[in-house]
Motif scaffolding. Structure first.
Motif, mmCIF file in Angstrom:
data_model
loop_
_atom_site.group_PDB
_atom_site.id
_atom_site.type_symbol
_atom_site.label_atom_id
_atom_site.label_comp_id
_atom_site.label_asym_id
_atom_site.label_seq_id
_atom_site.Cartn_x
_atom_site.Cartn_y
_atom_site.Cartn_z
ATOM 1 N N SER A 1 0.970 -1.083 -0.316
ATOM 2 C CA SER A 1 0.107 -0.003 -0.037
ATOM 3 C C SER A 1 0.707 1.282 0.037
ATOM 4 N N GLY A 2 0.253 2.604 -0.062
ATOM 5 C CA GLY A 2 1.150 3.481 -0.059
ATOM 6 C C GLY A 2 1.806 3.859 -1.489
ATOM 7 N N ALA A 3 2.963 4.649 -1.284
ATOM 8 C CA ALA A 3 3.752 5.066 -2.505
ATOM 9 C C ALA A 3 4.161 3.671 -3.018
ATOM 10 N N ARG A 4 4.547 2.672 -2.469
ATOM 11 C CA ARG A 4 4.942 1.467 -3.234
ATOM 12 C C ARG A 4 4.019 0.885 -4.029
ATOM 13 N N ALA A 5 2.823 0.588 -3.867
ATOM 14 C CA ALA A 5 1.705 0.179 -4.683
ATOM 15 C C ALA A 5 1.532 1.224 -5.786
ATOM 16 N N TRP A 6 1.640 2.477 -5.627
ATOM 17 C CA TRP A 6 1.533 3.473 -6.985
ATOM 18 C C TRP A 6 2.678 3.443 -7.705
ATOM 19 N N LEU A 7 3.893 3.097 -7.095
ATOM 20 C CA LEU A 7 5.120 2.816 -7.916
ATOM 21 C C LEU A 7 4.979 1.581 -8.756
ATOM 22 N N ALA A 8 4.677 0.483 -8.220
ATOM 23 C CA ALA A 8 4.480 -0.934 -8.763
ATOM 24 C C ALA A 8 3.352 -0.446 -9.915
ATOM 25 N N MET A 9 2.518 -0.099 -9.529
ATOM 26 C CA MET A 9 1.346 0.063 -10.892
ATOM 27 C C MET A 9 1.783 0.767 -11.692
ATOM 28 N N ALA A 10 2.572 1.970 -11.495
ATOM 29 C CA ALA A 10 3.137 2.852 -12.756
ATOM 30 C C ALA A 10 4.199 2.227 -13.472
ATOM 31 N N ILE A 11 4.894 1.359 -12.748
ATOM 32 C CA ILE A 11 5.996 0.549 -13.507
ATOM 33 C C ILE A 11 5.384 -0.421 -14.432
ATOM 34 N N SER A 12 4.512 -1.175 -13.980
ATOM 35 C CA SER A 12 3.576 -2.280 -14.781
ATOM 36 C C SER A 12 3.039 -1.667 -16.147
ATOM 37 N N ILE A 13 2.134 -0.499 -15.689
ATOM 38 C CA ILE A 13 1.656 -0.016 -16.629
ATOM 39 C C ILE A 13 2.204 0.433 -17.812
ATOM 40 N N SER A 14 3.337 1.174 -17.302
ATOM 41 C CA SER A 14 4.485 1.623 -18.366
ATOM 42 C C SER A 14 5.142 0.684 -19.293
ATOM 43 N N LEU A 15 5.392 -0.597 -18.568
ATOM 44 C CA LEU A 15 6.110 -1.721 -19.203
ATOM 45 C C LEU A 15 4.861 -2.468 -20.305
ATOM 46 N N ILE A 16 3.600 -2.260 -19.993
ATOM 47 C CA ILE A 16 2.787 -2.980 -20.739
ATOM 48 C C ILE A 16 2.606 -2.036 -21.916
ATOM 49 N N CYS A 17 2.566 -0.689 -21.875
ATOM 50 C CA CYS A 17 2.335 0.070 -22.905
ATOM 51 C C CYS A 17 3.727 0.156 -23.779
ATOM 52 N N LEU A 18 4.796 0.156 -23.243
ATOM 53 C CA LEU A 18 6.205 0.000 -23.821
ATOM 54 C C LEU A 18 6.124 -1.208 -24.834
ATOM 55 N N SER A 19 5.754 -2.431 -24.297
ATOM 56 C CA SER A 19 5.678 -3.650 -24.768
ATOM 57 C C SER A 19 4.610 -3.547 -26.230
ATOM 58 N N LEU A 20 3.581 -2.973 -26.034
ATOM 59 C CA LEU A 20 2.444 -2.929 -26.844
ATOM 60 C C LEU A 20 2.917 -1.743 -27.968
ATOM 61 N N PHE A 21 3.770 -0.974 -27.625
ATOM 62 C CA PHE A 21 4.433 0.135 -28.712
ATOM 63 C C PHE A 21 5.435 -0.334 -29.415
ATOM 64 N N LEU A 22 6.321 -1.443 -28.741
ATOM 65 C CA LEU A 22 7.237 -2.111 -29.722
ATOM 66 C C LEU A 22 6.972 -3.214 -30.248
ATOM 67 N N LEU A 23 5.664 -4.028 -30.033
ATOM 68 C CA LEU A 23 5.477 -4.930 -30.628
ATOM 69 C C LEU A 23 5.350 -5.005 -32.197
ATOM 70 N N PRO A 24 4.645 -3.813 -32.848
ATOM 71 C CA PRO A 24 4.765 -3.838 -34.339
ATOM 72 C C PRO A 24 6.328 -3.605 -34.801
ATOM 73 N N PHE A 25 6.993 -3.036 -34.133
ATOM 74 C CA PHE A 25 8.341 -3.123 -34.758
ATOM 75 C C PHE A 25 9.362 -4.257 -34.574
ATOM 76 N N VAL A 26 8.806 -5.068 -33.439
ATOM 77 C CA VAL A 26 9.342 -6.440 -33.525
ATOM 78 C C VAL A 26 8.888 -7.263 -34.640
ATOM 79 N N LEU A 27 7.535 -7.069 -34.689
ATOM 80 C CA LEU A 27 7.105 -7.775 -35.769
ATOM 81 C C LEU A 27 7.647 -7.652 -37.212
ATOM 82 N N LEU A 28 7.903 -6.224 -37.387
ATOM 83 C CA LEU A 28 8.593 -5.918 -38.483
ATOM 84 C C LEU A 28 9.821 -6.559 -38.766
ATOM 85 N N PHE A 29 10.688 -6.124 -37.826
ATOM 86 C CA PHE A 29 12.124 -6.867 -37.667
ATOM 87 C C PHE A 29 11.811 -8.265 -38.106
#
Length: 116
Positions: free
Chosen positions: A16-44
């Protein structure tokens, strides 16, 4: 019972607290980054697969032409050897009987008209 050991142990405290918000932000950013890089990986991957296909096509064509040249050379060599052996065979006057071949007499059956 096996389940008693799980029932007796205290539950782990929730994050709970700041650690929860940090874990949620990191996981959402990793998901968005993987979705953004997926077309480039497929193109490669598609480009790499295309390069492999083209390379293998040229490589196989080169290997097949090499193989066909070797086969033609072998056929010419074998034809020359066979021609030289034929002349040697026809010039010899010795008759050789094959001892390993048995003398086999076959039987002939006549067809009768009343049989189907």
């Amino acid at each position: 019972m096996i389940y008693q050991q799980f029932q007796q142990s205290p539950f782990q405290p929730r994050i709970s607290g700041a650690r929860a918000w940090l874990a949620m932000a990191i996981s959402i950013s990793l998901i968005c980054l993987s979705l953004f890089l997926l077309p480039f990986v497929l193109l490669f991957g598609a480009i790499a697969l295309g390069c492999v296909v083209l390379f293998s096509r040229f490589y196989v064509a080169r290997q097949m032409s090499k193989f066909n040249r070797e086969q033609a050379h072998r056929a010419q060599t074998q034809a020359r050897e066979a021609a030289s052996q034929e002349t040697k065979f026809y010039r010899s006057t010795n008759v050789v009987r094959e001892t390993h071949a048995k003398h086999y007499t076959g039987r002939t059956f006549e067809h009768q008209n009343d049989e189907g």
